[in-house]
Design an enzyme around this catalytic site. Structure first.
Site, short mmCIF file in Angstrom:
data_model
loop_
_atom_site.label_atom_id
_atom_site.label_comp_id
_atom_site.label_asym_id
_atom_site.label_seq_id
_atom_site.Cartn_x
_atom_site.Cartn_y
_atom_site.Cartn_z
CG HIS A 98 21.83 13.42 -4.81
ND1 HIS A 98 21.60 12.09 -5.02
CD2 HIS A 98 23.16 13.61 -4.91
CE1 HIS A 98 22.75 11.49 -5.26
NE2 HIS A 98 23.70 12.39 -5.22
CG ASP B 138 -1.52 19.83 1.11
OD1 ASP B 138 -1.26 20.88 0.47
OD2 ASP B 138 -1.38 18.70 0.64
CB CYS C 212 2.61 12.16 8.28
SG CYS C 212 1.16 12.55 7.29
CD GLU D 124 -3.41 15.88 3.10
OE1 GLU D 124 -2.31 16.21 2.64
OE2 GLU D 124 -4.17 15.10 2.53
NE ARG E 25 -0.12 10.77 0.59
CZ ARG E 25 0.57 11.90 0.64
NH1 ARG E 25 0.33 12.79 1.58
NH2 ARG E 25 1.54 12.12 -0.23
#
Lengths: 94, 563
Positions: B185, B436, B483, B412, B323
């Site tokens: 935020h 990851d 990504c 990953e 995904r």
């Protein structure tokens, strides 16, 4: 006692904005109005925290009840409000 | 040498000024003395809550639009009659004012948190009111931004939504938080207000009020006691970068037009309109977990269809890679995961959840297929945490059965990166999740700040795996994207382009800098640079190779300009 069932018209359910409008209405009514999934689970329609905690989703049916003078009219007003899509009325998604 | 702390770049620009720390929320000890005069405690608690409401009303009066609507709802929550009842019950039960407030709020906070989702987030609004009321009852300073004269750099653990609406860009020169990521935020608000910000800067915990610091929201650094030369330098760099970023737009490409798609990471339907308006070529990673987290049962096909549609609607004609559910490890979902795994990061997570619970995966693929039919985005689907070619093939078959044409998998797991050629033989594209992949390559938990160095995307073993995947994709003639966080690093963008990566997917805010970094190099330069970086034995030498290369290029360009 007056009671009616209504299907929640706001797709988002009884979330912050629709709950807020309901609390505002409940505050203007002459008698306390209760709302819930069934008669064993009724909460005060004037309490936004209780309404939000119900976690009622759009399309779910709820029970609206009130007692005393003007109960019939109070329930009708609440039912009419809940049947509307309260979220689309003023919200422009950011 | 100026001492620099590192964090996540969250809002570009540079600024220097004295530290003002956010006042932390009060912490109540678990022991208290039963008050002698309960009436006085009830009066004090009521007065404190009234003061918190009055304060909220004052703040609500100075805002408008969506912020005002949020604050009005918050005020209504604070005025809820059940809080007053709860306070009076708690006082009757022997609690002093502050503890009575805590107990009265506790039940409601727990109820909202239990529902989760949008309502769960409202629990934070309630906690904010509670903390303000408790501070008032104890006579402590109000949590949040202290009232001070002059401009300052705001430093805190994180900034509550209620505080962010009060940020005055004329006074707040910069923002540094200890927690939070680039999509927190705080980061979103800072960018909207144009305030330079660094988030997730653990070292900021040591900064004290009044200390002079310089924030570089582009690089994600915070310098302690910087000299004037340093401040002038980062300010000048920020200004020239701003100018440079504004000069480019449109699809991603190198200086000589070799395309590298610029895509977005999207985590919910909430910001869909903002994301869709961004100058990007589509969505490279649409995380679907938001629909599943904080719930007791899986969303229905129709609910998923509507939620995916929200995002697809804005990306008509552009590609959107959805995904499938990546549940497990840091994203525990009760109906998908089991609690008794000793090592959840190495357990049944990602695609493996879909194998154990096929109903979850097929419902999701059905919803994706339906949503794709409802809209005209170019929809693709990919599975997380694929380890073997057989898994990739099984996922492809399942997706095809649901009528989804373009099917890919995430790389990953080191096993998948090493055998990328075999994986690519089974699917239409791959996307590398560098976060990851780092964690598993370096055996370093992503959640442990202490191991942050091993998780640096410039680590040579990680880059070697990326190079292997890119080479395999080139050979197969199929796209290979990135990504993870690494995709938003402008320093690595030309390196990835040089390795043969075909798309970079990142948060909206990272796009302009990555686009500009690609435009700075020809594809040949990218290839030379990639080769130099791959040869570097460690992170500092890899970074140095890029810095020296770009210095040489600038020299070259200025000589070309003079002749």
């Amino acid at each position: 006692m007056s009671s009616r069932k209504v299907v929640i018209g706001s797709p988002v359910g009884l979330h912050a904005r629709p709950a807020k409008l309901l609390v505002e209405l409940a505050g203007r009514l002459p008698v306390p109005v209760k709302i819930g999934r069934d008669e064993n689970q009724l909460v005060d329609a004037a309490s936004i925290l209780a309404l939000m905690a119900l976690g009622v989703r759009g399309g779910e049916e709820v029970l609206v009840t009130a007692e005393g003078e003007g109960a019939e009219d109070a329930v009708t007003q609440v039912v009419e409000l809940l049947a509307r899509d309260l979220d689309s009325a003023e919200q422009a998604p950011a | 040498m100026v001492d620099e702390l590192r964090g996540n770049p969250a809002s570009p620009g540079a600024a220097a000024g004295p530290v003002v720390r956010l006042t932390p929320p009060p912490v109540l000890p678990e022991h208290w003395d039963t008050p002698a005069a309960p009436e006085a405690e009830l009066a004090a608690a009521t007065e404190a809550l009234d003061a918190a409401v009055a304060d909220l009303e004052k703040r609500a009066a100075s805002v408008s639009g969506e912020s005002k609507s949020i604050m009005d709802t918050q005020i209504m929550m604070a005025q809820d009659p059940s809080l007053r009842t709860g306070i009076s019950d708690a006082v009757a039960g022997g609690r002093p004012a502050a503890w009575a407030i805590r107990d009265a709020f506790g039940k409601h906070v727990a109820a909202l948190e239990a529902i989760g989702g949008y309502l769960g987030e409202r629990a934070a609004d309630l906690i904010d009111i509670r903390d303000r009321a408790i501070a008032a009852a104890l006579g402590l300073a109000q949590p949040g931004i202290p009232a001070v004269d002059g401009a300052f750099v705001l430093v805190g653990q994180d900034i509550a939504p209620a505080d962010t609406v009060l940020l005055d860009p004329a006074k707040v020169l910069g923002i540094v938080t200890e927690k939070g990521g680039p999509t927190s935020h705080t980061a979103i608000v800072a960018r909207a207000l144009g305030i330079p910000a660094v988030v997730g800067c653990a070292g900021a915990a040591g900064l004290a009020d009044g200390q002079r610091i310089a924030v570089d929201g582009t690089r994600g650094t915070v310098a302690v006691d910087p000299d004037d030369d340093y401040v002038h330098r980062i300010e000048a760099e920020a200004a020239s970068l701003k100018e440079k970023l504004a000069a480019h737009s449109g699809p991603g490409a190198t200086a000589d037009g070799h395309p590298v798609k610029l895509l977005l990471n999207v985590g919910s339907a909430g910001g869909a309109a903002t994301d869709a308006a961004a100058d990007a070529e589509g969505v490279g990673l649409f995380r679907t977990e938001f629909l599943f987290l904080d719930r007791t049962e899986a969303p229905t096909v129709e609910e998923q269809r509507a939620a995916y549609g929200e995002v697809l609607r804005g990306f008509s004609g552009r590609q959107v890679v959805i995904r499938t559910l990546d549940a497990g490890a840091d994203k525990y979902i009760p109906f998908a995961n089991t609690e008794d795994e000793p090592n959840p990061a190495l357990g049944v997570r990602g695609y493996r959840v879909g194998v154990r619970n096929p109903g979850l995966l097929t419902a999701q693929l059905e919803a994706i297929s339906l949503a794709a039919g409802d809209h005209d985005a170019d929809v693709r689907v990919m599975a997380p945490m694929i380890a073997t070619p057989a898994e990739a093939a099984a996922f492809r078959e399942l997706a095809r059965e649901h009528g989804i044409g373009k099917v890919g998998v995430m790389i990953e797991v080191p096993a998948a990166a090493i055998r990328a050629r075999d994986i690519l033989a089974e699917v239409d594209f791959v996307s590398i999740g560098t976060n990851d992949l780092s964690q598993y390559t370096y055996a370093a938990d992503r959640m442990l700040g202490e191991l942050g160095e091993l998780l640096d995307p410039w680590q040579p073993a990680l880059l070697a795996l990326v190079a292997n995947v890119a080479a395999a994709a080139k050979e197969a003639g199929k796209p290979a994207g990135i990504c993870g966080e690494a995709a938003s690093d402008p320093g690595l963008a030309p390196v990835f382009a040089g390795l043969g990566i075909t798309s970079l997917s990142m948060s909206v805010s990272a796009v302009p800098a990555v686009r500009a970094a690609l435009k700075d190099h020809t594809v040949e330069q990218c290839e030379i640079l990639a080769a130099e970086v791959l040869r570097a034995p460690d992170v500092p030498s890899a970074r140095k190779a890029v810095e020296e290369f770009s210095a040489r290029s600038v020299d070259q360009r200025s000589r070309d300009g003079e002749s």
